[in-house]
Design a protein around this motif. Structure first.
Motif, PDB file in Angstrom:
ATOM      1  N   GLU A  26       0.829  -1.204   0.000  1.00  9.89           N
ATOM      2  CA  GLU A  26       0.000   0.000   0.000  1.00  9.89           C
ATOM      3  C   GLU A  26       0.870   1.262   0.000  1.00  9.89           C
ATOM      4  OE1 GLU A  26      -4.265   1.070   2.106  1.00  9.89           O
ATOM      5  OE2 GLU A  26      -2.700   0.182   3.342  1.00  9.89           O
ATOM      6  N   PHE A  27       2.118   1.111   0.471  1.00  4.34           N
ATOM      7  CA  PHE A  27       3.045   2.229   0.551  1.00  4.34           C
ATOM      8  C   PHE A  27       4.100   2.189  -0.556  1.00  4.34           C
ATOM      9  CE2 PHE A  27       1.452   1.360   4.794  1.00  4.34           C
ATOM     10  CZ  PHE A  27       1.129   2.619   5.285  1.00  4.34           C
ATOM     11  N   SER A  28       3.944   1.279  -1.503  1.00  3.60           N
ATOM     12  CA  SER A  28       4.963   1.120  -2.541  1.00  3.60           C
ATOM     13  C   SER A  28       5.094   2.375  -3.393  1.00  3.60           C
ATOM     14  CB  SER A  28       4.619  -0.075  -3.438  1.00  3.60           C
ATOM     15  OG  SER A  28       5.548  -0.181  -4.496  1.00  3.60           O
ATOM     16  N   SER A  29       6.325   2.672  -3.779  1.00  5.69           N
ATOM     17  CA  SER A  29       6.565   3.815  -4.666  1.00  5.69           C
ATOM     18  C   SER A  29       6.280   3.468  -6.126  1.00  5.69           C
ATOM     19  CB  SER A  29       8.013   4.282  -4.533  1.00  5.69           C
ATOM     20  OG  SER A  29       8.905   3.235  -4.906  1.00  5.69           O
ATOM     21  N   TYR A  54      -3.717  17.810   0.115  1.00  6.63           N
ATOM     22  CA  TYR A  54      -2.663  16.800   0.230  1.00  6.63           C
ATOM     23  C   TYR A  54      -2.759  15.796  -0.918  1.00  6.63           C
ATOM     24  CZ  TYR A  54       0.175  13.190   2.605  1.00  6.63           C
ATOM     25  OH  TYR A  54       1.129  12.252   2.945  1.00  6.63           O
ATOM     26  N   ALA A  55      -3.978  15.342  -1.226  1.00  7.52           N
ATOM     27  CA  ALA A  55      -4.184  14.382  -2.310  1.00  7.52           C
ATOM     28  C   ALA A  55      -3.809  14.998  -3.665  1.00  7.52           C
ATOM     29  CB  ALA A  55      -5.635  13.910  -2.323  1.00  7.52           C
ATOM     30  N   THR A  94      -6.142   7.686  -7.315  1.00 10.27           N
ATOM     31  CA  THR A  94      -7.096   6.665  -6.903  1.00 10.27           C
ATOM     32  C   THR A  94      -6.942   6.338  -5.427  1.00 10.27           C
ATOM     33  OG1 THR A  94      -5.688   4.719  -7.276  1.00 10.27           O
ATOM     34  CG2 THR A  94      -6.808   5.670  -9.210  1.00 10.27           C
ATOM     35  N   PHE A  95      -7.875   5.577  -4.920  1.00  9.38           N
ATOM     36  CA  PHE A  95      -7.825   5.154  -3.517  1.00  9.38           C
ATOM     37  C   PHE A  95      -6.580   4.317  -3.249  1.00  9.38           C
ATOM     38  CE2 PHE A  95      -9.424   2.677   0.209  1.00  9.38           C
ATOM     39  CZ  PHE A  95      -9.711   3.756   1.028  1.00  9.38           C
ATOM     40  N   ALA A  96      -6.093   3.618  -4.253  1.00 10.58           N
ATOM     41  CA  ALA A  96      -4.889   2.801  -4.106  1.00 10.58           C
ATOM     42  C   ALA A  96      -3.631   3.656  -3.994  1.00 10.58           C
ATOM     43  CB  ALA A  96      -4.748   1.847  -5.293  1.00 10.58           C
ATOM     44  N   ASP A  97      -3.727   4.931  -4.361  1.00 12.36           N
ATOM     45  CA  ASP A  97      -2.551   5.799  -4.393  1.00 12.36           C
ATOM     46  C   ASP A  97      -2.396   6.688  -3.169  1.00 12.36           C
ATOM     47  OD1 ASP A  97      -1.884   4.950  -7.053  1.00 12.36           O
ATOM     48  OD2 ASP A  97      -3.437   6.304  -7.821  1.00 12.36           O
ATOM     49  N   ILE A  98      -3.406   6.749  -2.318  1.00  6.79           N
ATOM     50  CA  ILE A  98      -3.423   7.758  -1.272  1.00  6.79           C
ATOM     51  C   ILE A  98      -2.273   7.595  -0.273  1.00  6.79           C
ATOM     52  CG2 ILE A  98      -4.992   6.515   0.277  1.00  6.79           C
ATOM     53  CD1 ILE A  98      -4.871  10.324  -0.473  1.00  6.79           C
ATOM     54  N   LYS A  99      -1.736   6.385  -0.126  1.00  8.02           N
ATOM     55  CA  LYS A  99      -0.621   6.179   0.799  1.00  8.02           C
ATOM     56  C   LYS A  99       0.722   6.045   0.074  1.00  8.02           C
ATOM     57  CE  LYS A  99      -3.402   4.160   4.508  1.00  8.02           C
ATOM     58  NZ  LYS A  99      -3.582   2.999   5.423  1.00  8.02           N
ATOM     59  N   ALA A 100       0.735   6.346  -1.200  1.00  7.64           N
ATOM     60  CA  ALA A 100       1.994   6.302  -1.957  1.00  7.64           C
ATOM     61  C   ALA A 100       2.966   7.333  -1.397  1.00  7.64           C
ATOM     62  CB  ALA A 100       1.720   6.594  -3.426  1.00  7.64           C
TER      63      ALA A 100
END
Length: 603
Positions: free
Chosen positions: A209-212, A291-292, A305-311
């Motif tokens: 979830e935190f992957s760059s 922030y987003a 996307t929702f998958a990117d919010i913790k990038a």
């Protein structure tokens, strides 16, 4: 080509990465012996049944007997819970947990009369008993807590029946946790180059979830939510059962609503509850949307996307750190709290309190269990990523809190309201962030710390706060008698997310399944309390930075007080007044200032 992360069986993980479960019981046989011994002792309390009104000494003797039973029960139950948490696939661990739950139910049934009989006493009788037997004052907190329930108590026979069904009442959470740890499996996924990666709850939530790498992050997300979809109807039914149980119980007991019942146990008013959520949901949303959008621009994403919010916002700067290095950093950061507190942290880090292994069947996320009579236990999965330092510091905050409270208070007066339970844990995170910012020597490291601090606020002010807002909607629907189907839960979660993020985030139907990922929903109105705790620690960490030792002394006195005060008064003792919205708005403004700093950094 496989990535190098391969999940191991529990017995294959290095011993130094595991906690010292032997500090509770030397082995399973010792646990069995303690279990059998307590089962034989539980009937001892029956000698006082129907007699508590006779005299102060009878009441005192009963409470002393109950206290001894509780002190024996806690390590037995904790041992079973901890073993299951480290490997939910082990049939022995599953069976032991079942036995422990049954024993807990047996105990609860046996002592149910205590509350019923104390509730039946007049105020004059209680006062007279305290005068006759001053030793009763050592049980003042649990007695007063019982008397608070007087308006909502059922007849004694009904209370005993409910106590006997305790194991059944906990079934929804048990089913959820068992399914999540032992049944839900994920297929591997591939990145755009064809590299294959194993997937689990822990790997997704702690790593991918935190992957760059956008392809890793998004492909892991798609595989992850595809598997969740397969279980959504079962999990919805399980959660609906939990909520219906709470709604029906609230009506049977005469509460105005299920929300009133759940807040009653927290010693919190509806005004405080709604103030916490409404202020953050309304005032924080614009900052998080900025922030987003900043992330989308800096990462060059066509859609956010929702998958990117913790990038990671700075994908080329991902500091790694060993467990030992993280431990040293945390201890340095907490020196401001004084030698007594730091010595507790040292024990926690180096004396077998922490289980950091990664193995098949291990519970995801992190927690701290603090059994009375021994030391706390911290579970997490260490991935050598710097952000894990904040998770470790957080759980050590819980450990330090209850280590001090356990030393100062009796077993029935240790735990404060869940409303403030996250304040000590997030305080450690705030102090860690300040320390890292002060010693950061380059722009990238300073920016990383700001991002990590934003991660703390995201976890507590976004993830858990939105869980709380979602829960509020769930209970409103349930009060009207509507069944919580997966379709309804997905709709509610989607609406909460979209209302907060607006057009700054592109949401898919997988985002709506987020309600399936946490056990918090089975724990009453717990999620919103994370934001209350961080609000308090934000205010007091600033006081510690400016006032020094007096502010530290206030905070430590609050930790040692355990559950002997109402939460709002307890936090006042610790240095912050949470009866108004100002500390909440102050904390939100601080988050906004962090976003401001990032925008300048990337301008």
């Amino acid at each position: 080509m496989m990535a190098d992360h391969t999940l191991k069986q529990r017995h294959e993980t290095p011993e130094e990465q595991k906690w010292n479960i032997e500090d509770l019981f030397s082995d399973d046989e010792a646990w069995e012996n303690a279990y059998d011994q307590l089962r034989q002792q539980i009937p001892d309390v029956n000698a006082y049944k129907g007699r508590l009104h006779e005299s102060a000494n009878v009441l005192l003797a009963c409470l002393e007997t109950d206290e001894k039973l509780k002190e024996s029960l806690i390590p037995i139950v904790t041992y079973a819970q901890l073993q299951l948490a480290t490997d939910g696939t082990d049939a022995k661990n599953q069976a032991r947990q079942g036995k422990a739950r049954a024993l807990m139910s047996e105990y609860n049934q046996a002592v149910a009369f205590i509350s019923s009989e104390i509730i039946a006493m007049s105020a004059g009788t209680i006062d007279a008993f305290f005068n006759e037997a001053p030793d009763l004052y050592k049980y003042d907190t649990p007695i007063q807590n019982i008397l608070r329930d007087q308006p909502y108590a059922l007849p004694k026979e009904s209370e005993e029946i409910l106590a006997a069904l305790g194991e059944v009442h906990h079934a929804p959470l048990k089913i959820y946790e068992q399914s999540k740890s032992a049944d839900v499996t994920f297929s591997p996924f591939q990145d755009d180059s064809g590299n294959e990666y194993p997937l689990s709850f822990a790997l997704y939530e702690d790593k991918y979830e935190f992957s760059s790498k956008t392809a890793v992050r998004r492909n892991a997300y798609e595989t992850f939510v595809d598997e969740l979809r397969r279980y959504q109807n079962t999990y919805a039914s399980t959660y609906n059962t939990e909520v219906r149980k709470q709604v029906i119980t609230s009506r049977l007991r005469g509460y105005a609503s299920v929300t009133d019942m759940l807040l009653h146990s927290q010693h919190v008013t509806q005004d405080i509850y709604h103030q916490q959520m409404d202020t953050i949901y309304r005032e924080l949303a614009p900052h998080m949307q900025r922030y987003a959008r900043l992330k989308q621009r800096v990462l060059g994403l066509e859609t956010m996307t929702f998958a990117d919010i913790k990038a990671p916002l700075d994908p080329d700067y991902e500091p790694e750190i060993s467990y030992d290095e993280a431990a040293k950093t945390i201890l340095e950061a907490l020196e401001v709290m004084g030698s007594e507190y730091v010595s507790i942290m040292e024990k926690g880090l180096y004396d077998g309190w922490v289980d950091r292994a990664d193995n098949i069947g291990k519970q995801t996320g992190a927690f701290c269990s603090s059994p009375y009579g021994t030391h706390p236990y911290i579970l997490l999965t260490w991935t050598n990523m710097m952000r894990g330092t904040f998770v470790l510091a957080h759980e050590l905050g819980h450990a330090g809190h209850f280590y001090l409270a356990n030393q100062q208070q009796r077993v029935g007066s240790v735990r404060p309201s869940t409303y403030m339970i996250e304040a000590p844990s997030t305080m450690n995170e705030m102090l860690l962030a300040r320390h890292l910012l002060n010693k950061a020597e380059d722009v990238k490291m300073k920016r990383w710390v700001i991002l990590s601090l934003l991660g703390t606020y995201y976890h507590n002010f976004v993830t858990h706060l939105l869980e709380g807002v979602f829960q509020r909607e769930v209970y409103n629907v349930a009060e009207e008698g509507e069944t919580l189907t997966s379709k309804k839960l997905n709709e509610l979660k989607y609406d909460v997310l979209s209302g907060f993020w607006g057009d700054a985030l592109t949401l898919d139907d997988g985002a709506a399944l987020t309600w399936m990922r946490q056990p918090h929903y089975y724990m009453g109105l717990y999620p919103y309390t994370y934001s209350a705790g961080l609000t308090a620690s934000t205010a007091v960490s600033e006081k510690i930075a400016t006032e020094g030792q007096p502010a530290v002394d206030q905070w430590l006195s609050m930790l040692k007080a355990g559950g002997t005060m109402e939460p709002i008064e307890l936090l006042k003792k610790g240095g912050v007044d949470m009866s108004t919205s100002e500390p909440i708005s102050q904390a939100v403004r601080y988050v906004g200032s962090l976003v401001d700093e990032l925008e300048k950094s990337f301008s």
